[in-house]
Design a protein around this motif. Structure first.
Motif, PDB file in Angstrom:
ATOM      1  N   SER A  65     -61.523 -20.929  11.900  1.00  0.00           N
ATOM      2  CA  SER A  65     -61.062 -22.024  11.050  1.00  0.00           C
ATOM      3  C   SER A  65     -61.684 -21.852   9.672  1.00  0.00           C
ATOM      4  O   SER A  65     -62.909 -21.746   9.542  1.00  0.00           O
ATOM      5  CB  SER A  65     -61.499 -23.365  11.632  1.00  0.00           C
ATOM      6  OG  SER A  65     -60.849 -23.569  12.857  1.00  0.00           O
ATOM      7  N   THR A  90     -54.217 -24.659  11.263  1.00  0.00           N
ATOM      8  CA  THR A  90     -54.793 -24.372  12.593  1.00  0.00           C
ATOM      9  C   THR A  90     -53.932 -24.949  13.705  1.00  0.00           C
ATOM     10  O   THR A  90     -53.949 -24.451  14.815  1.00  0.00           O
ATOM     11  CB  THR A  90     -56.229 -24.898  12.753  1.00  0.00           C
ATOM     12  OG1 THR A  90     -56.266 -26.213  12.245  1.00  0.00           O
ATOM     13  CG2 THR A  90     -57.217 -24.028  12.026  1.00  0.00           C
ATOM     14  N   GLY A 111     -51.726 -16.603  15.780  1.00  0.00           N
ATOM     15  CA  GLY A 111     -51.348 -17.322  14.557  1.00  0.00           C
ATOM     16  C   GLY A 111     -49.851 -17.100  14.365  1.00  0.00           C
ATOM     17  O   GLY A 111     -49.366 -15.987  14.567  1.00  0.00           O
ATOM     18  N   ASP A 161     -56.729 -24.862   7.644  1.00  0.00           N
ATOM     19  CA  ASP A 161     -56.049 -23.577   7.815  1.00  0.00           C
ATOM     20  C   ASP A 161     -56.873 -22.645   8.693  1.00  0.00           C
ATOM     21  O   ASP A 161     -58.105 -22.707   8.704  1.00  0.00           O
ATOM     22  CB  ASP A 161     -55.858 -22.880   6.449  1.00  0.00           C
ATOM     23  CG  ASP A 161     -54.746 -23.523   5.635  1.00  0.00           C
ATOM     24  OD1 ASP A 161     -53.827 -24.116   6.225  1.00  0.00           O
ATOM     25  OD2 ASP A 161     -54.807 -23.435   4.397  1.00  0.00           O
ATOM     26  N   GLY A 162     -56.169 -21.766   9.377  1.00  0.00           N
ATOM     27  CA  GLY A 162     -56.835 -20.695  10.104  1.00  0.00           C
ATOM     28  C   GLY A 162     -56.771 -19.437   9.253  1.00  0.00           C
ATOM     29  O   GLY A 162     -55.888 -19.300   8.405  1.00  0.00           O
ATOM     30  N   ASN A 192     -55.076 -16.325  21.415  1.00  0.00           N
ATOM     31  CA  ASN A 192     -54.799 -17.133  20.220  1.00  0.00           C
ATOM     32  C   ASN A 192     -53.840 -16.380  19.305  1.00  0.00           C
ATOM     33  O   ASN A 192     -54.181 -15.319  18.803  1.00  0.00           O
ATOM     34  CB  ASN A 192     -56.083 -17.354  19.421  1.00  0.00           C
ATOM     35  CG  ASN A 192     -56.909 -18.446  20.019  1.00  0.00           C
ATOM     36  OD1 ASN A 192     -56.758 -18.760  21.200  1.00  0.00           O
ATOM     37  ND2 ASN A 192     -57.777 -19.035  19.218  1.00  0.00           N
TER      38      ASN A 192
END
Ligand code: 6R9
Length: 635
Positions: free
Chosen positions: A450, A503, A515, A487-488, A513
């Motif tokens: 993160s 995120t 994105g 935001d990631g 995970n």
């Protein structure tokens, strides 16, 4: 040693280190050497991140408009400050010099004062992209009124919510606005927005389209007669560094929009500094940012950042496709634009148009290209680089937010290298970190987390208007001690950042995970695809699976859909392995977007997960009609 301009990569690293080790010296020197102060500050900053209490240049006295205009007059009085390009190619452009801008702002400021607007009052501005919009913002700032620009495409309900939230005393609007071949009635929307009692005492109306409007006695006034009569000089209000400069609303994922409050000195110092360095500003440049002044990008770079540096900035009233899809390129040619700053959504739509629209125009004046607002996918990046910049213009992919006030992570043109889809390196002063579970910093490279900023910077928003608790909760609670961006991001092997999306756009598929931005990036490489949005939805076996909404290019619509589906999944597999494959692919005519061009993935996620009774705040959506169509054809 001056820190205001970074000349090369080595100096970037030097300045960066200095800004971390001695932030007081770093920012203090920039602020002292490059701006006009009535009185210097006593302390460079003071903060307590946990409580969201941040102050910069404490005790300093300043006026941002004196810095944007007055101090340039002796050297650059005859230089164009604003070039106004109207919607219609039949209408003549306006070249507004710094001298002329001074007079316009002074007159407008005097009008506002004569109508009872004082320091600290809130003024909502609901105007098309015409010079009066820039002038109204500057006039407010000059007299210490807090402007809140509302994009002139928002509905009456959205205007009502904002006007009420900030308790505006005045609204500045126009009879109507031109957008391509259409005319919109702005005054009618304002009438509707404040038909019930609000705090608004006066509505100041600019004549633009000549539309018939109704004027409410005692409340509504035409600007023109007052403006004609107004004095041509004005004494600016002396502002404290931490006096609010403006409120700008940004949509929350749920509930009501957040009125981000920006204050005077820190915002001034950092928008000027970042403009100068990110865009490699030179004195004879013509800077063009296509964002509307109703967004933070318009505030910080089209207007304040550019004028603070004494630059020439283009203000375009129209749309990219009117009278034809070559309008952007014709404007670059017409004014010999040197820096062109736009959004991925605009690039993606223009790259589907006939390339002749580009080749008809001479783009050789360009030196720097910029992108902002969303992750820019690889295909769009390369098209921008190859066909617009002809491979000789650095692309700055600038990551930042309404809340950050200025650009945080970005290449610096001609100074630091670019890498497609990467925002690359944080600017000096910006201590970016990646955080993981249990509030621990993820160190090293080739990691994901993160995105947070662990030290304050001058242009941070200071609060949410009227709701400091929400400010703390939204930005300072998930990772206490840092500012959480929402935001990631991932950091590659050399330390460059790539934004992977909000995120909440991270989907956990079979424990991995993912994105969604990098997956969309792969999909967009398919030659038939125009745009795509990927979201997660619950899946019995994998926990979550991926649902892709895809629009096709004109020539792609004739292709066999089943083949395109297969090829898309092959593309994804080649990048991420089968884990990234989409379980569902729905071809749609259009994706729901905000008015600033961001894809509303939140809505698409609600559709994919069958939670269609609550779409959250949809007041910022530009094309609500596409939603029903997507629902009707849901897989
Ligand atoms: C300036 C602006 C902020 C959000 C931000 C992020 C996304 C902006 C980006 C980007 C990837 C970039 N975003 N720039 N994502 N690369 N270069 O857009 O402000 O309207 O408040 O939006 O936009 O998700 O958090 P704002």
């Amino acid at each position: 040693m001056s820190y205001y301009k970074i000349s090369d990569l080595e100096q970037y690293f030097k300045h960066y280190k200095k800004s971390v080790r001695e932030p007081r010296k770093f920012w203090g020197k920039i602020a002292e050497e490059n701006f006009l102060w009535y009185q210097g500050w006593e302390k460079v900053f003071e903060f307590e991140m946990i409580k969201g209490e941040i102050k910069w240049f404490l005790g300093g006295k300043v006026n941002i408009v004196k810095n944007c205009i007055d101090r340039h007059l002796s050297k650059r009085g005859d230089k164009p400050a604003i070039i106004f390009e109207p919607n219609s190619i039949e209408e003549k452009e306006q070249i507004i010099t710094y001298n002329e801008l001074y007079t316009r702002v002074a007159k407008m400021a005097n009008v506002l004062r004569s109508q009872g607007v004082k320091k600290g009052d809130r003024v909502c501005i609901y105007l098309p992209m015409i010079p009066e919009l820039a002038v109204a913002m500057l006039a407010c700032a000059r007299i210490g009124a807090i402007h809140s620009v509302i994009f002139a495409g928002f509905s009456a309900a959205a205007v009502n919510a904002r006007v009420k939230d900030c308790g505006a005393k005045m609204i500045i609007t126009a009879d109507g606005s031109y957008r391509g071949a259409k005319t919109l009635q702005l005054k009618t929307i304002i009438d509707e927005a404040i038909k019930e009692e609000t705090s608004v005492e006066k509505v100041l109306v600019v004549k633009r389209t000549g539309e018939e409007v109704s004027m409410k006695e005692g409340r509504d006034i035409w600007l023109a007669p007052l403006y004609e009569e107004a004095e041509e000089t004005n004494i600016a209000e002396i502002m404290d560094s931490e006096d609010p400069l403006f409120i700008l609303y940004t949509s929350g994922s749920t509930g009501k929009p957040k009125g981000m409050v920006h204050t005077t000195a820190g915002y001034m110092v950092q928008t000027a500094y970042t403009f100068n360095n990110v865009f490699h500003n030179n004195d004879d440049d013509v800077f063009w940012c296509t964002a509307d002044l109703g967004w933070i990008t318009g505030h910080s770079y089209l207007l304040y950042g550019a004028l603070l540096n004494g630059a020439t900035t283009v203000l375009f009233e129209g749309i990219p496709t009117y009278p034809d899809a070559g309008r952007f390129w014709s404007i670059i040619d017409k004014y010999k634009v040197t820096q062109f700053y736009t959004a991925p959504t605009a690039i993606r739509s223009l790259m589907t148009e006939d390339y002749e629209h580009v080749t008809k125009h001479d783009l050789s004046s360009l030196r720097v290209l910029g992108s902002v607002g969303e992750p820019i996918n690889e295909e769009a990046w390369h098209w921008f680089n190859d066909f617009i910049g002809k491979k000789r213009c650095p692309i700055v992919d600038t990551w930042w937010q309404t809340e950050t006030g200025s650009i945080m992570i970005s290449p610096l043109a001609y100074v630091t290298p670019a890498k497609p889809t990467y925002a690359t390196l944080p600017l000096p002063g910006i201590q970016a970190v990646l955080m993981g579970e249990k509030n621990t910093e993820i160190t090293g490279n080739q990691v994901m987390g993160s995105l947070c900023i662990k030290f304050p910077w001058p242009s941070m928003a200071r609060t949410i208007w009227g709701d400091h608790e929400r400010y703390i909760k939204t930005y300072f609670s998930d990772f206490p001690g840092t500012y959480f961006t929402g935001d990631g991001a991932l950091r590659d092997e050399v330390g460059y950042y790539r934004i992977t999306g909000r995120t909440d756009d991270v989907v956990i598929v079979s424990g991995h995970n993912l994105g969604t931005a990098p997956i969309e990036d792969a999909i967009n490489q398919h030659p038939a695809v125009a745009e795509s949005a990927v979201v997660g939805y619950p899946h019995e076996i994998k926990g979550n699976a991926l649902y892709g909404y895809i629009t096709l290019k004109a020539e792609g619509t004739s292709r066999d859909r089943e083949n395109v589906r297969k090829e898309i999944n092959q593309l994804i597999t080649s990048h991420f392995g089968p884990i990234g494959k989409l379980d569902k692919i729905q071809f749609v005519d259009d994706l729901p977007k905000t008015r600033s061009g961001k894809i509303l993935r939140r809505i698409l996620r609600s559709i994919a997960t069958n939670e269609m009774d609550n779409f959250g705040d949809t007041s910022t959506m530009i094309n609500p009609e596409v939603v029903q169509h997507i629902i009707d054809n849901k897989l």
